[in-house]
Design a protein around this motif. Structure first.
Motif, mmCIF file in Angstrom:
data_model
loop_
_atom_site.group_PDB
_atom_site.id
_atom_site.type_symbol
_atom_site.label_atom_id
_atom_site.label_comp_id
_atom_site.label_asym_id
_atom_site.label_seq_id
_atom_site.Cartn_x
_atom_site.Cartn_y
_atom_site.Cartn_z
ATOM 1 N N MET A 1 0.808 -1.089 -0.087
ATOM 2 C CA MET A 1 -0.138 0.084 0.164
ATOM 3 C C MET A 1 0.845 1.244 0.057
ATOM 4 S SD MET A 1 -2.903 -1.500 -0.223
ATOM 5 C CE MET A 1 -3.864 0.178 -0.100
ATOM 6 N N ALA A 2 1.986 1.198 -0.179
ATOM 7 C CA ALA A 2 2.941 2.475 -0.231
ATOM 8 C C ALA A 2 2.883 3.032 -1.401
ATOM 9 C CB ALA A 2 4.492 1.947 0.072
ATOM 10 N N GLY A 3 2.705 2.696 -2.459
ATOM 11 C CA GLY A 3 2.314 3.391 -3.666
ATOM 12 C C GLY A 3 1.192 3.745 -3.763
ATOM 13 N N GLU A 4 0.838 4.182 -5.466
ATOM 14 C CA GLU A 4 -0.451 4.694 -5.781
ATOM 15 C C GLU A 4 -1.276 3.504 -6.614
ATOM 16 O OE1 GLU A 4 0.282 8.370 -7.453
ATOM 17 O OE2 GLU A 4 0.735 9.339 -5.629
ATOM 18 N N GLY A 5 -0.609 2.406 -6.799
ATOM 19 C CA GLY A 5 -1.353 1.711 -7.476
ATOM 20 C C GLY A 5 -2.692 0.771 -6.982
ATOM 21 N N LEU A 6 -2.757 0.902 -5.715
ATOM 22 C CA LEU A 6 -3.897 0.069 -5.053
ATOM 23 C C LEU A 6 -4.665 1.267 -4.147
ATOM 24 C CD1 LEU A 6 -2.659 -3.213 -3.659
ATOM 25 C CD2 LEU A 6 -3.856 -2.836 -5.923
ATOM 26 N N LYS A 7 -5.986 1.082 -4.066
ATOM 27 C CA LYS A 7 -6.534 1.945 -3.027
ATOM 28 C C LYS A 7 -7.423 1.364 -2.134
ATOM 29 C CE LYS A 7 -10.948 2.144 -6.025
ATOM 30 N NZ LYS A 7 -11.984 2.835 -6.775
ATOM 31 N N TRP A 8 -7.517 1.663 -0.708
ATOM 32 C CA TRP A 8 -8.301 1.167 0.019
ATOM 33 C C TRP A 8 -9.778 0.975 -0.051
ATOM 34 C CZ3 TRP A 8 -5.930 -1.765 3.877
ATOM 35 C CH2 TRP A 8 -4.698 -1.327 4.211
ATOM 36 N N LEU A 9 -10.444 -0.098 -0.079
ATOM 37 C CA LEU A 9 -12.178 -0.030 -0.009
ATOM 38 C C LEU A 9 -12.371 0.212 1.626
ATOM 39 C CD1 LEU A 9 -12.952 -3.393 -1.830
ATOM 40 C CD2 LEU A 9 -12.681 -1.154 -2.573
ATOM 41 N N ALA A 10 -13.412 1.432 1.357
ATOM 42 C CA ALA A 10 -13.836 1.929 2.754
ATOM 43 C C ALA A 10 -14.390 0.836 3.867
ATOM 44 C CB ALA A 10 -14.826 3.145 2.532
ATOM 45 N N ASP A 11 -13.940 0.828 4.767
ATOM 46 C CA ASP A 11 -14.479 -0.291 5.741
ATOM 47 C C ASP A 11 -15.618 0.435 6.624
ATOM 48 O OD1 ASP A 11 -14.921 -2.135 7.666
ATOM 49 O OD2 ASP A 11 -13.003 -1.924 8.849
ATOM 50 N N GLU A 12 -16.555 0.868 6.040
ATOM 51 C CA GLU A 12 -17.613 1.878 6.639
ATOM 52 C C GLU A 12 -18.263 1.379 7.907
ATOM 53 O OE1 GLU A 12 -20.078 3.678 3.783
ATOM 54 O OE2 GLU A 12 -18.693 4.968 2.954
ATOM 55 N N ALA A 13 -18.304 0.034 7.885
ATOM 56 C CA ALA A 13 -19.016 -0.442 9.008
ATOM 57 C C ALA A 13 -17.811 -0.949 10.013
ATOM 58 C CB ALA A 13 -19.597 -1.889 8.681
ATOM 59 N N GLY A 14 -16.541 -0.628 10.040
ATOM 60 C CA GLY A 14 -15.648 -0.719 10.939
ATOM 61 C C GLY A 14 -15.334 -2.218 11.427
ATOM 62 N N HIS A 15 -15.386 -3.154 10.598
ATOM 63 C CA HIS A 15 -15.442 -4.653 10.773
ATOM 64 C C HIS A 15 -13.770 -5.043 11.018
ATOM 65 C CE1 HIS A 15 -19.384 -5.144 11.134
ATOM 66 N NE2 HIS A 15 -19.581 -5.407 9.715
ATOM 67 N N PHE A 16 -12.721 -4.226 10.234
ATOM 68 C CA PHE A 16 -11.528 -4.568 10.628
ATOM 69 C C PHE A 16 -11.060 -3.845 11.791
ATOM 70 C CE2 PHE A 16 -11.729 -5.444 5.877
ATOM 71 C CZ PHE A 16 -11.069 -6.805 5.835
#
Length: 272
Positions: free
Chosen positions: A193-208
């Protein structure tokens, strides 16, 4: 015999009977970038303190089992409190926890930057990534925590794929390069996740979970046999910025031993 010579004799006998301090430290590392990098930093610091050090890469379960059996001395790789809960239940009472050696980890799912999904819950029913998620080896903290999060998001159609660290890195690199439709179980700090090739999927429910951190574990008895080594291990702690710098120094070759030596030259620590 005078009292003086008797005291000298007793002191000499006690010294002769005392076990010599252990000067070889056996570190166990996980097969993922953050674990490999911090293990090499620990190696360099221990060698600086006069110890001979070996670093062996093993599975998460083997880290716990071998430390508990006294077959190795320390590891900076285990995630606590949740990612290693099953291992901790079996082995924690036979080990010593020196505490966290890094910042809280960000955990979650990631997709290529150009991908349409932006939230974890958008995966449900989408078929994105052929209903598969690229993960690490069984027993790795991200696998345990991703499985729990998927169950809470009711993503029953998704299969979490396991594999070696090398296979994980290869699949991630390929997905980034070709912008393939793939879902990746990820963490940060980490090179994925250090570069710009990937993006996080928002964990809106806070399950992680947001309290997971890598800890330094040692076998029982190491404090008596190598107390100075334990003090070196106890004070090892790095910020997110420092770890990202270390991972960047490893470069595409992922030479973590060389990166650790470079990092220490750039960030000298005064000797005790």
């Amino acid at each position: 015999m005078s009292k003086h010579w008797l005291s000298v004799l007793l002191a000499a006998l006690l010294l002769a009977c005392s076990p010599a301090e252990q000067k070889h430290i056996r570190l166990l590392s996980g097969d993922w970038d953050l674990a490999l990098a911090t293990s090499q930093l620990a190696r360099a610091e221990l060698e600086r303190a006069g110890y001979a050090v070996t670093v062996e890469v093993v599975s998460p379960g083997q880290i716990w089992a071998r430390l508990a059996a006294g077959e190795a001395d320390a590891s900076l790789s285990p995630w606590l409190p949740d990612g290693s809960r099953a291992h901790a239940t079996r082995f924690f009472d036979r080990l010593h926890d020196l505490g966290p050696n890094g910042p809280p980890l960000r955990l979650g799912l990631a997709v290529p930057a150009s991908a349409e999904p932006s939230r974890v819950d958008e995966l449900s029913g989408s078929g994105y990534g052929d209903n598969k998620i690229v993960g690490m080896m069984p027993g790795h903290g991200i696998m345990v925590l991703a499985e729990q999060a998927l169950a809470r998001y009711r993503l029953d159609e998704y299969q979490l794929l396991s594999g070696s660290g090398e296979a994980y890195r290869h699949l991630v690199d390929t997905a980034i390069e070709q912008q393939l439709p793939v879902v990746i179980a990820a963490w940060s700090p980490g090179s994925v996740m250090a570069g710009e090739g990937l993006k996080w999927l928002a964990d809106e429910a806070g399950h992680f979970p947001r309290s997971e951190r890598p800890h330094t574990l040692i076998r029982r008895g190491l404090e008596e046999q190598a107390p100075a080594a334990v003090e070196v291990l106890r004070r090892l702690h790095w910020s997110e910025a420092q770890l990202n710098e270390l991972l960047a120094l490893a470069g595409p070759e992922r030479n973590y031993a060389l990166a650790a030596n470079k990092w220490l030259r750039l960030n000298p620590v005064p000797a005790d």
